[in-house]
Write a protein that holds these residues in place. Structure first.
Motif, mmCIF file in Angstrom:
data_model
loop_
_atom_site.group_PDB
_atom_site.id
_atom_site.type_symbol
_atom_site.label_atom_id
_atom_site.label_comp_id
_atom_site.label_asym_id
_atom_site.label_seq_id
_atom_site.Cartn_x
_atom_site.Cartn_y
_atom_site.Cartn_z
ATOM 1 N N MET A 31 0.849 -1.182 0.000
ATOM 2 C CA MET A 31 0.000 0.000 0.000
ATOM 3 C C MET A 31 0.889 1.238 0.000
ATOM 4 O O MET A 31 1.746 1.385 0.856
ATOM 5 C CB MET A 31 -0.909 -0.014 1.231
ATOM 6 N N THR A 32 0.663 2.123 -0.950
ATOM 7 C CA THR A 32 1.363 3.394 -1.010
ATOM 8 C C THR A 32 0.369 4.495 -0.686
ATOM 9 O O THR A 32 -0.609 4.689 -1.405
ATOM 10 C CB THR A 32 1.958 3.625 -2.414
ATOM 11 N N LEU A 33 0.637 5.215 0.402
ATOM 12 C CA LEU A 33 -0.251 6.258 0.878
ATOM 13 C C LEU A 33 0.499 7.582 0.833
ATOM 14 O O LEU A 33 1.656 7.660 1.253
ATOM 15 C CB LEU A 33 -0.666 5.925 2.312
ATOM 16 N N ALA A 34 -0.162 8.627 0.309
ATOM 17 C CA ALA A 34 0.492 9.931 0.196
ATOM 18 C C ALA A 34 -0.540 11.046 0.265
ATOM 19 O O ALA A 34 -1.706 10.852 -0.089
ATOM 20 C CB ALA A 34 1.252 10.025 -1.129
ATOM 21 N N LEU A 35 -0.088 12.198 0.720
ATOM 22 C CA LEU A 35 -0.880 13.415 0.598
ATOM 23 C C LEU A 35 -0.364 14.135 -0.632
ATOM 24 O O LEU A 35 0.826 14.437 -0.725
ATOM 25 C CB LEU A 35 -0.728 14.307 1.838
ATOM 26 N N VAL A 36 -1.251 14.388 -1.582
ATOM 27 C CA VAL A 36 -0.877 14.907 -2.889
ATOM 28 C C VAL A 36 -1.572 16.244 -3.126
ATOM 29 O O VAL A 36 -2.774 16.383 -2.869
ATOM 30 C CB VAL A 36 -1.283 13.895 -3.987
ATOM 31 N N GLU A 37 -0.823 17.215 -3.633
ATOM 32 C CA GLU A 37 -1.420 18.489 -4.011
ATOM 33 C C GLU A 37 -2.445 18.232 -5.116
ATOM 34 O O GLU A 37 -2.206 17.418 -6.014
ATOM 35 C CB GLU A 37 -0.340 19.444 -4.510
ATOM 36 N N PRO A 38 -3.614 18.897 -5.058
ATOM 37 C CA PRO A 38 -4.608 18.706 -6.117
ATOM 38 C C PRO A 38 -3.990 18.878 -7.500
ATOM 39 O O PRO A 38 -3.194 19.788 -7.727
ATOM 40 C CB PRO A 38 -5.639 19.808 -5.837
ATOM 41 N N THR A 39 -4.352 17.986 -8.402
ATOM 42 C CA THR A 39 -3.795 18.000 -9.750
ATOM 43 C C THR A 39 -4.823 17.478 -10.745
ATOM 44 O O THR A 39 -5.579 16.553 -10.432
ATOM 45 C CB THR A 39 -2.510 17.145 -9.823
ATOM 46 N N VAL A 40 -4.810 18.052 -11.937
ATOM 47 C CA VAL A 40 -5.726 17.580 -12.981
ATOM 48 C C VAL A 40 -5.344 16.173 -13.443
ATOM 49 O O VAL A 40 -6.164 15.466 -14.019
ATOM 50 C CB VAL A 40 -5.771 18.555 -14.180
ATOM 51 N N ASP A 41 -4.115 15.757 -13.162
ATOM 52 C CA ASP A 41 -3.681 14.415 -13.555
ATOM 53 C C ASP A 41 -4.488 13.311 -12.865
ATOM 54 O O ASP A 41 -4.533 12.187 -13.354
ATOM 55 C CB ASP A 41 -2.195 14.216 -13.240
ATOM 56 N N LEU A 42 -5.119 13.634 -11.721
ATOM 57 C CA LEU A 42 -5.899 12.630 -10.990
ATOM 58 C C LEU A 42 -7.416 12.829 -11.165
ATOM 59 O O LEU A 42 -8.197 12.394 -10.342
ATOM 60 C CB LEU A 42 -5.530 12.665 -9.496
ATOM 61 N N TYR A 43 -7.791 13.463 -12.258
ATOM 62 C CA TYR A 43 -9.217 13.749 -12.487
ATOM 63 C C TYR A 43 -10.077 12.498 -12.389
ATOM 64 O O TYR A 43 -11.072 12.480 -11.665
ATOM 65 C CB TYR A 43 -9.413 14.427 -13.850
ATOM 66 N N GLY A 44 -9.698 11.430 -13.062
ATOM 67 C CA GLY A 44 -10.493 10.202 -13.040
ATOM 68 C C GLY A 44 -10.598 9.609 -11.649
ATOM 69 O O GLY A 44 -11.685 9.204 -11.206
ATOM 70 N N ALA A 45 -9.486 9.555 -10.925
ATOM 71 C CA ALA A 45 -9.479 8.997 -9.572
ATOM 72 C C ALA A 45 -10.279 9.886 -8.620
ATOM 73 O O ALA A 45 -10.998 9.390 -7.744
ATOM 74 C CB ALA A 45 -8.043 8.840 -9.088
ATOM 75 N N TRP A 46 -10.158 11.219 -8.786
ATOM 76 C CA TRP A 46 -10.927 12.131 -7.952
ATOM 77 C C TRP A 46 -12.416 11.974 -8.248
ATOM 78 O O TRP A 46 -13.236 11.943 -7.339
ATOM 79 C CB TRP A 46 -10.486 13.579 -8.191
ATOM 80 N N TRP A 47 -12.748 11.865 -9.527
ATOM 81 C CA TRP A 47 -14.151 11.755 -9.926
ATOM 82 C C TRP A 47 -14.798 10.509 -9.320
ATOM 83 O O TRP A 47 -15.942 10.552 -8.879
ATOM 84 C CB TRP A 47 -14.286 11.750 -11.445
#
Length: 171
Positions: free
Chosen positions: A1-17
């Motif tokens: 398991m890889t856990l991270a706090l990531v700055e909001p990014t358009v690259d994660l649009y699908g995962a955020w959606w």
């Protein structure tokens, strides 16, 4: 398991959606910084929202596990008496695994680095998961106002022990 706090990014649009859809309609995704006027249904709207969030006087991060957005957490650099310094939320399918407790601990380190020595957290009085998250990170109940519990967390400066003493114990 890889856990991270990531700055909001358009690259994660699908995962955020996917996380947004799991929550369902409304603005209840604490930590994401969604406002009533935000349009996140299109790539252009999502991009505008991400840019707005990144420009605010706050530190906003997404809780990402193995490429999936599991939630969000935001540290407001200025105290907001109604909502506190930090707001967070974890998508329903990822709750109960300690993700919020971990993310709050990480964000408290961010607050300390910014020189914020005392952090206010506010949560709905009957939200047992949030109460445990705050208390596991050292939250001390100030009181209940209406349907909200207010907790303070003291952040010792770097190099201090972090052990709180009773008032008057030091002399």
């Amino acid at each position: 398991m890889t856990l991270a706090l990531v700055e909001p990014t358009v690259d994660l649009y699908g995962a955020w959606w996917e996380a947004h859809e799991e929550w369902g309609p409304g603005l209840h995704e604490d930590g994401f910084g969604l406002a009533a006027g935000d349009e996140v249904d299109s790539p252009a709207g999502f991009t505008a929202w991400v840019e707005r969030v990144k420009a605010e006087d706050s530190t906003c991060r997404w809780i990402v596990e193995d490429g999936q957005v599991q939630g969000g957490i935001a540290l407001r650099h200025q105290l907001n008496e109604a909502t506190g310094h930090i707001g967070y939320g974890v998508r329903p399918s990822a709750r109960g695994r300690g993700l919020a407790t971990w993310a709050l601990g990480e964000m408290l380190n961010e607050a300390r680095a910014l020189g914020i020595g005392r952090v206010l957290l506010v949560c709905v009085a009957d939200n047992e998961g949030s109460l445990r998250t705050i208390e596991r990170n050292g939250g001390v109940l100030e009181g209940i106002r209406g349907d909200a519990r207010r907790y303070w967390i003291e952040l010792p400066a770097a190099g201090e022990s972090g052990v709180l003493t009773e008032k008057g114990a030091d002399g």
